[in-house]
Every structure is written in C-alpha cells, then in structure tokens.
Design a protein around this motif. Sequence first.
Motif, PDB file in Angstrom:
ATOM      1  N   ALA A   1      42.128  16.354  23.004  1.00 23.09           N
ATOM      2  CA  ALA A   1      43.381  15.914  22.390  1.00 23.09           C
ATOM      3  C   ALA A   1      43.473  14.393  22.349  1.00 23.09           C
ATOM      4  CB  ALA A   1      44.567  16.494  23.156  1.00 23.09           C
ATOM      5  N   VAL A   2      43.065  13.733  23.440  1.00 24.79           N
ATOM      6  CA  VAL A   2      43.067  12.265  23.471  1.00 24.79           C
ATOM      7  C   VAL A   2      42.101  11.718  22.430  1.00 24.79           C
ATOM      8  CG1 VAL A   2      42.446  10.253  24.864  1.00 24.79           C
ATOM      9  CG2 VAL A   2      43.830  12.086  25.867  1.00 24.79           C
ATOM     10  N   ALA A   3      40.921  12.316  22.332  1.00 29.27           N
ATOM     11  CA  ALA A   3      39.933  11.869  21.339  1.00 29.27           C
ATOM     12  C   ALA A   3      40.468  12.057  19.925  1.00 29.27           C
ATOM     13  CB  ALA A   3      38.626  12.627  21.526  1.00 29.27           C
ATOM     14  N   ASP A   4      41.158  13.159  19.668  1.00 32.42           N
ATOM     15  CA  ASP A   4      41.720  13.412  18.337  1.00 32.42           C
ATOM     16  C   ASP A   4      42.723  12.343  17.940  1.00 32.42           C
ATOM     17  OD1 ASP A   4      40.219  15.684  18.004  1.00 32.42           O
ATOM     18  OD2 ASP A   4      41.835  17.084  18.549  1.00 32.42           O
ATOM     19  N   ARG A   5      43.436  11.792  18.933  1.00 34.81           N
ATOM     20  CA  ARG A   5      44.414  10.736  18.617  1.00 34.81           C
ATOM     21  C   ARG A   5      43.745   9.367  18.465  1.00 34.81           C
ATOM     22  NH1 ARG A   5      45.873  15.191  19.300  1.00 34.81           N
ATOM     23  NH2 ARG A   5      47.961  15.954  19.874  1.00 34.81           N
TER      24      ARG A   5
END
Length: 336
Positions: A226-230
């Motif tokens: 999720a952090v990488a997606d942001r």
Amino acid sequence: MPQPHEPTLADVARAAGVSLTTVSRVLNNRGYLSQATKDRVAAAIKELGYRPNQLARALHGKSTRTVGVIVPTVALPFFGELAAELEDALAVHGYRILVCNSMGRADREREYLDLLVSHRVDGIVSGAHNDEDLPEYGAIRMPLVAVDRDLSPGIPNVRCANEAGGRAATGHLLERGARRPALLTSRTGVRNRREAGYRDAVGGAGVEPVVLTVDFHTPVLLRAAAVADRLDPVADRVDAVFATDDLSAAEVLEWARGRGLRVPEDFKVVGFDGTLAVRRVLPGLTTVRQPIAAIARAAVASLMDQIEATAAGEDPRAALERVVELPGELVVGRTT
C-alpha cells in the motif's frame, strides 16, 4: 470427593475468629481496628486464597478499583507502551486495568464499552481509533478520558501537541534540504493535527503539499504494498516523507531502499511516536517522540479527579480541561 468451594467472606471471618462486619471493615479500610485484628484477617485471606467479588462490590455501589482501557491493539508499539504506562500510573492509586483491543472495529468497541459499563469499572480511558464516531460515549455518565481522540464534547482529551510536532518534523526536512516533502498519514482531514502542522510548514516555505494516505487499519502484510502504491506515482516529485507514525516511516525506508535511494542523501524520512520498541529496531530513525509516560500520567490524573468528584456526588467533568496537550520532542537520527 466434593470439590472445594471458592472461599467466602464467612470463611475468612471464621478462620480469623472475627465477625463478618470486622472482615468487611478491614477490606474497606473503614473504622478503627487494631493492628492485631488486621493481621489476623490478612493471614486468613492469604491462607484461604480469598478473592473479593468485584462485581458484587460494584452492585453494592462500592469501588471495583478497576479501570477499563480501550486501544486498537497492544500489538502496536505506541498502544502497547501506552497501556503499560497507564497500568503503572493507575497502580500508584491502587487501581488495576482491563485492556480491551478494539482491533479498529466500531462494533467491538461498542461491545467493550457495554462490558465495562455493565461491570461497573470506576472509569474508562479510550485510545481506540475507529472509522466512525460512537455516540455512546456522549451518553456515558462516568469518569472517562480520551487519549488523542475527540470522543464527545466535555470528555477530556489528553494528547501530544500533534500540530506543533508535525510542523517541527516537516520544518526539519526542509532545513535539511528537502525541496518537496510529502506527508504519509492514515486519514486526511481537519482532525488530523499532524497534517495541519505539515501543511503549515510547507505553506510557509512556498511548497505545494503532497498528501498520501494508507489507512491506519491496513493489515500488516498489505502495508508495504500500500505504501509503495502511494509513493511510486510521485517518486520523481518528492524527495522526503514525513510519516505520521514510525511504522509507516519504516515502510518508507524499505521502499526507498528497494528503489536504490540512499537515505538521507537522496531521500529523507521523519516518523512520529518514538516508542522504545521502534527505537530498538530503528535506532537511527529521525522521529517526533511522544511523551507517552507523561500522557498516561495526565490521563490518570484527570480520571482520578473525576472518580473523586463522582464519589462526592458531583459532576465528574464539570471543571476539567477539555484538551491537555503535552509537547513532543524531535529526535534527530540518521534518516535526515
């Protein structure tokens, strides 16, 4: 053979050679009693393994010497440390705690509230962070303190000075040469005071804010993705991140490492919380350390004031501070 029964007050009285009234007076510390009598009763209690029935005491209008503590989960470092500090601060006053993990679910928080109220705990400290406001808090007429959460008008809220901490964290990134620091937070909005501090700092520097969100209750195994997606879509536009909790900051550091970015030369990171657990694992993380022990002591002090007012038949929250803010500390490490 018949099973031994749970020792009763009458058993204690017989073993000590005193009346039931005398045992009750010893347990409640009421009236004059000789030390010899107190010692006999104490010895009988120890020998029999007698345990006072707290629910029965509550039904008779007596203090249970118990406080309920509601948190998302003690598995998270901040809330685990907060629960431990609350337990320590309450023990000074002779209280024990019942810890309730809401797991980010409003229905579970409601169930725990009902459980604690029905068991007549002497007070409640709530630090749960769920997706919705619970109107039940406004209807509770008992000693109640929130930690870093607006529960209902009139309920004291003890917290770190979040806006000042967010401003200090973001200002530090700018001072260290960051040109476009992003904010990584759980939920954006006017209640997010750390976000307010971030926006104030970047606004003062003439920098456009970049606000990224990963929900607080995202499962641990999904957080890195999720952090990488942001971050991936803005990787060419940001050179630093202020994460509003240390676990998110740790995910950002992993993301940067996986993209071949050097920290702090190419990318800078600041977290928020500064718990002992995270400091052991990431001793070099720059973070805003919350005064967790002081927050716990202030919350307990407010709760004790309310408990005393209730015992005196007064409004427990009539003259209490609505918000108590305690300053955080910017701890500079190797990530900036």
